[in-house]
Motif scaffolding. Sequence first.
Motif, PDB file in Angstrom:
ATOM      1  N   ASN A 173       0.237   1.284  -5.904  1.00 20.22           N
ATOM      2  CA  ASN A 173       1.233   2.263  -5.442  1.00 20.22           C
ATOM      3  C   ASN A 173       0.829   2.874  -4.101  1.00 20.22           C
ATOM      4  OD1 ASN A 173       2.875   1.856  -7.642  1.00 20.22           O
ATOM      5  ND2 ASN A 173       1.987   3.511  -8.830  1.00 20.22           N
ATOM      6  N   ARG A 174      -0.473   3.163  -3.932  1.00 21.14           N
ATOM      7  CA  ARG A 174      -0.951   3.722  -2.666  1.00 21.14           C
ATOM      8  C   ARG A 174      -0.749   2.728  -1.530  1.00 21.14           C
ATOM      9  NH1 ARG A 174      -4.896   3.296   0.689  1.00 21.14           N
ATOM     10  NH2 ARG A 174      -6.105   1.861  -0.581  1.00 21.14           N
ATOM     11  N   GLU A 223       2.947   2.536  -0.758  1.00 24.87           N
ATOM     12  CA  GLU A 223       3.385   3.704   0.014  1.00 24.87           C
ATOM     13  C   GLU A 223       2.893   3.622   1.453  1.00 24.87           C
ATOM     14  OE1 GLU A 223       5.469   6.222  -0.738  1.00 24.87           O
ATOM     15  OE2 GLU A 223       5.870   5.087  -2.577  1.00 24.87           O
ATOM     16  N   LYS A 227       5.043   1.159   3.172  1.00 24.84           N
ATOM     17  CA  LYS A 227       6.365   1.722   3.465  1.00 24.84           C
ATOM     18  C   LYS A 227       6.293   2.671   4.654  1.00 24.84           C
ATOM     19  CE  LYS A 227       8.412   1.458  -1.144  1.00 24.84           C
ATOM     20  NZ  LYS A 227       8.910   2.244  -2.299  1.00 24.84           N
ATOM     21  N   ARG A 228       5.246   3.534   4.658  1.00 20.64           N
ATOM     22  CA  ARG A 228       5.101   4.460   5.801  1.00 20.64           C
ATOM     23  C   ARG A 228       4.886   3.684   7.090  1.00 20.64           C
ATOM     24  NH1 ARG A 228       2.332   7.850   2.031  1.00 20.64           N
ATOM     25  NH2 ARG A 228       0.349   6.896   2.549  1.00 20.64           N
TER      26      ARG A 228
END
Length: 169
Positions: free
Chosen positions: A108-109, A112, A115-116
Amino acid sequence: MLLQLNPLITPNVGLIFWTGLIFILLVLILGKFVWPTITKALSDRERSIEEALKAAEAARMAKADLENEIEKIRQEGRVEREQMMKETRQVASKMEEDAREKATAEYNRILEDAKREIDSQKQNAMADVKNQVAKLSLEIAEKLVKEQLANDSAQKQLVETYLNDIKVN
């Protein structure tokens, strides 16, 4: 008739007397010297047999106690082994669950972060496109204005058009 013929078979008083006297002396000698030793040996033998039987019974009881103790220890060992196996399974399950949670959190990290990064790159690309569009627009506008402002009549007409577009309050 047979008794009269053989003198060894017929008892007489002297033979009975000496036989009785020898028997009594033999009984006295045996009673004084031999029988006490024999009875003592027999009682000692009886006592040693009884002690051996008691020792054998005690050994049998000790063996039975030891067998019971060994079975008890084996049972405790089985129970302890089962408990250890259960604890090991629980620890392994917990470690697997922790590893799964850590992997999920890391996934998940990373997702994310990606995505960022994608959003950041997208914004940078959009800003770059906007800058290039603005630059191209300015260049086009500059070229158009230069062409339109190249002669005086076009300049006057442009100023009048802008003035008409502006409403005075």
